[in-house]
Design an enzyme around this catalytic site. Structure first.
Site, PDB file in Angstrom:
ATOM      1  N   SER A   1     -19.873 -31.252  59.594  1.00 37.85           N
ATOM      2  CA  SER A   1     -18.927 -31.943  60.478  1.00 37.85           C
ATOM      3  C   SER A   1     -17.895 -31.009  61.094  1.00 37.85           C
ATOM      4  CB  SER A   1     -18.221 -33.072  59.718  1.00 37.85           C
ATOM      5  OG  SER A   1     -17.377 -32.542  58.710  1.00 37.85           O
TER       6      SER A   1
ATOM      7  N   LYS B   1     -11.121 -32.801  58.238  1.00 33.21           N
ATOM      8  CA  LYS B   1     -11.183 -33.123  59.655  1.00 33.21           C
ATOM      9  C   LYS B   1      -9.884 -32.693  60.346  1.00 33.21           C
ATOM     10  CE  LYS B   1     -15.105 -35.522  59.541  1.00 33.21           C
ATOM     11  NZ  LYS B   1     -15.494 -35.065  58.204  1.00 33.21           N
TER      12      LYS B   1
END
Length: 201
Positions: A122, A159
């Site tokens: 990710s 993130k």
């Protein structure tokens, strides 16, 4: 040692370090007991366990040093390595630490850090790939755009952090064009990523 208390490890280590700083020698077991409000037998058991686990270094009478003291003396800082970020981030307790990694202060600086092993793709756009070690500064706040370890319920993720207060939500952005943003009403920031350690292929 069953039912060991993380608080006791911290209390003993901090007292050893403060005693060294003040007197230039390590404290006796009795001094540690008096300074930490623990019994002499409790301190003795914990010191033995800490020596066996490599949490402290004992080289004879009045020569007792914590891992932090040894690392600092060598111009290095000792950082705990926790599990993979996709599997959740355990608390910084001794039983959840896989190992300690010594990093040079000249390259990584000083502070309250921990390492996580990246899992998944990710964040490949930010140069973080599977198996990379991510150095995280432990803190509970972050600036917009920083890469954070965000805890949502019991799941942790790495993130980019974008708060959207006007929409009463937080956007967690993956650095991968094939993945969607994650929107949450709230999350707990457990740290900000500052460096990546990786193998070159």
């Amino acid at each position: 040692m069953q039912h060991k208390k993380e608080e006791y490890f911290n209390r003993i280590s901090e007292y050893i370090e403060s005693y060294w700083h003040r007197y230039g020698v390590s404290p006796t077991t009795r001094a540690i007991a008096d300074g930490t409000d623990l019994s002499n037998s409790t301190v003795s058991r914990y010191l033995q366990y800490m020596r066996d686990k490599g949490m402290i270094d004992y080289r004879g009478h009045r020569c007792l040093r914590t891992r932090r003291q040894i690392a600092d003396a060598a111009g290095r800082t000792s950082v705990p390595l926790l599990g993979a970020v996709a599997c959740g981030v355990p608390k910084l307790a001794e039983e959840n630490i896989e190992e300690y990694v010594d990093l040079p202060v000249s390259l990584f600086g000083r502070g309250s850090f921990y390492l996580l092993r990246a899992d998944g793709e990710s964040m490949i756009g930010a140069g973080i790939g599977p198996g990379d070690l991510v150095l995280v500064r432990a803190q509970d706040t972050a600036e917009p755009g920083q890469i954070v370890v965000a805890l949502m319920d019991t799941e942790a993720t790495l993130k980019r952090y974008y708060p959207e207060p006007e929409k009463k939500r937080i956007r967690l952005h993956p650095e991968n064009d094939s993945m969607e943003d994650i929107y949450v009403s709230d999350c707990e920031i457990q740290g900000v990523a500052v460096k990546v350690i990786k193998d070159l292929h």
